[in-house]
Design a protein around this motif. Sequence first.
Motif, PDB file in Angstrom:
ATOM      1  N   GLN A   1      29.604   4.426  -0.422  1.00 43.10           N
ATOM      2  CA  GLN A   1      28.894   5.705  -0.354  1.00 43.10           C
ATOM      3  C   GLN A   1      29.726   6.844  -0.924  1.00 43.10           C
ATOM      4  O   GLN A   1      29.190   7.732  -1.597  1.00 43.10           O
TER       5      GLN A   1
ATOM      6  N   ASP B   1      21.882  15.906   4.997  1.00 43.34           N
ATOM      7  CA  ASP B   1      22.493  15.272   6.166  1.00 43.34           C
ATOM      8  C   ASP B   1      23.540  14.242   5.758  1.00 43.34           C
ATOM      9  O   ASP B   1      24.569  14.087   6.425  1.00 43.34           O
ATOM     10  N   ARG B   2      23.303  13.555   4.636  1.00 49.57           N
ATOM     11  CA  ARG B   2      24.289  12.577   4.173  1.00 49.57           C
ATOM     12  C   ARG B   2      25.510  13.280   3.574  1.00 49.57           C
ATOM     13  O   ARG B   2      26.628  12.802   3.699  1.00 49.57           O
TER      14      ARG B   2
ATOM     15  N   LEU C   1      23.642   6.711  -0.600  1.00 49.40           N
ATOM     16  CA  LEU C   1      24.480   7.528   0.277  1.00 49.40           C
ATOM     17  C   LEU C   1      24.298   7.155   1.744  1.00 49.40           C
ATOM     18  O   LEU C   1      24.773   7.844   2.631  1.00 49.40           O
ATOM     19  N   GLY C   2      23.596   6.054   1.981  1.00 47.70           N
ATOM     20  CA  GLY C   2      23.410   5.596   3.350  1.00 47.70           C
ATOM     21  C   GLY C   2      22.126   6.113   3.968  1.00 47.70           C
ATOM     22  O   GLY C   2      21.414   6.919   3.395  1.00 47.70           O
TER      23      GLY C   2
ATOM     24  N   THR D   1      31.019   2.627   3.721  1.00 46.08           N
ATOM     25  CA  THR D   1      31.495   4.004   3.543  1.00 46.08           C
ATOM     26  C   THR D   1      32.218   4.151   2.218  1.00 46.08           C
ATOM     27  O   THR D   1      32.068   5.168   1.531  1.00 46.08           O
TER      28      THR D   1
ATOM     29  N   LEU E   1      28.748   9.175  -4.004  1.00 43.12           N
ATOM     30  CA  LEU E   1      28.680  10.631  -3.855  1.00 43.12           C
ATOM     31  C   LEU E   1      29.438  11.325  -4.992  1.00 43.12           C
ATOM     32  O   LEU E   1      28.936  12.289  -5.585  1.00 43.12           O
TER      33      LEU E   1
ATOM     34  N   ALA F   1      27.550  14.199   6.558  1.00 40.54           N
ATOM     35  CA  ALA F   1      28.164  13.022   7.179  1.00 40.54           C
ATOM     36  C   ALA F   1      29.352  12.519   6.359  1.00 40.54           C
ATOM     37  O   ALA F   1      30.418  12.219   6.909  1.00 40.54           O
ATOM     38  N   LEU F   2      29.180  12.428   5.048  1.00 40.87           N
ATOM     39  CA  LEU F   2      30.270  11.943   4.209  1.00 40.87           C
ATOM     40  C   LEU F   2      31.388  12.980   4.097  1.00 40.87           C
ATOM     41  O   LEU F   2      32.553  12.624   3.926  1.00 40.87           O
TER      42      LEU F   2
END
Length: 332
Positions: free
Chosen positions: A298, A276-277, A331-332, A295, A302, A280-281
């Motif tokens: 993150q 999911d991350r 990654l949040g 962000t 990543l 999103a990223l």
Amino acid sequence: MLFHVGALRRLAELGVLDEVGTVSSVSGGSIAAAAMSMHWAQDGLNVDAVERSLFDLAGTTLDVRAVLGGWARLRAPATRLAALYDQHLLDGRSLQDVPDEPYFVFNTTNMHSGNAFMWSKDAAHDYSVGRIIEPQIALSLVVAASSSFPPMLSPARIRTPGVMVHHHTGTPIPAQSRLWLTDGGVYDNMGVQSVDDHQTVLISDGGAPFATTTKLSTNWLSISLRTMSLLQDQVGKRRRYEELYAPGASAKTRLLWSLRNDHSGQPDDGLHLAPDRLRALGSVHTRLAKMPTETRSQLINLGYALTDYRVRPVLRPDAAPPTAFPRAGGLG
């Protein structure tokens, strides 16, 4: 741009960065490569300095300022973007200030010929046109051309910085007074053509995945932008096929890390990448716009994790896996 920062940090930790002979860049990667060229000394790359400069750059909006500032001055937005790069990152450096080692190649697309126009310290060239020996040009203009994302920032109209000569004879040939250039990703969105003869190529692909949608607008601007996105995605797919799967590719080492890849087969060691991350990223807009601090961190994390995932098992199988992300927040 920030994705590549994480990649550089992990490559440095693995000792791979010291073995790099050529840095070929395109689009947002050319911004990262320009920062690398400023902080690469005889003892290697100062990754901390690169990270600080690009982290700060991502905290300011450049694209809107370039477009509005260019129009207000009756100049091309890419010209204004070059000035902003000088102000916030490059400090007036020339392409001739780039180090000799590693060899830096900044890729743009020649709108006149439809081919790649590659910029290096020793020469700039389009194989179908000719070359300019030791081009005298601001590094910011080259980077602005490489990252002039269409349609708003493109094209970069640059006065031809020197005499165009024939590739083989070296004799002067007629050339246009100005080069019309656009984002290098229009022709080669991974910047691999200039390193195709290398035995080992590491490809950091920070481009956002092509977004499947069930909702399309009928207005001409939305359809045009969607069509450009689709065309660029197809160029990328073709490049990835040629590099990784075409006949003969298996005889060379090609390692690609990207948000476009399937990461379902993650190794048990290393950093966990939650699907999911990743999604999103991957949906973060690839704009030159102010980005929230978390962000930014993150995206660096990543790039770091995906680089480890692809590179360590192949080039450094005995290296210890990372136990933490380089920046707080994961990654949040």
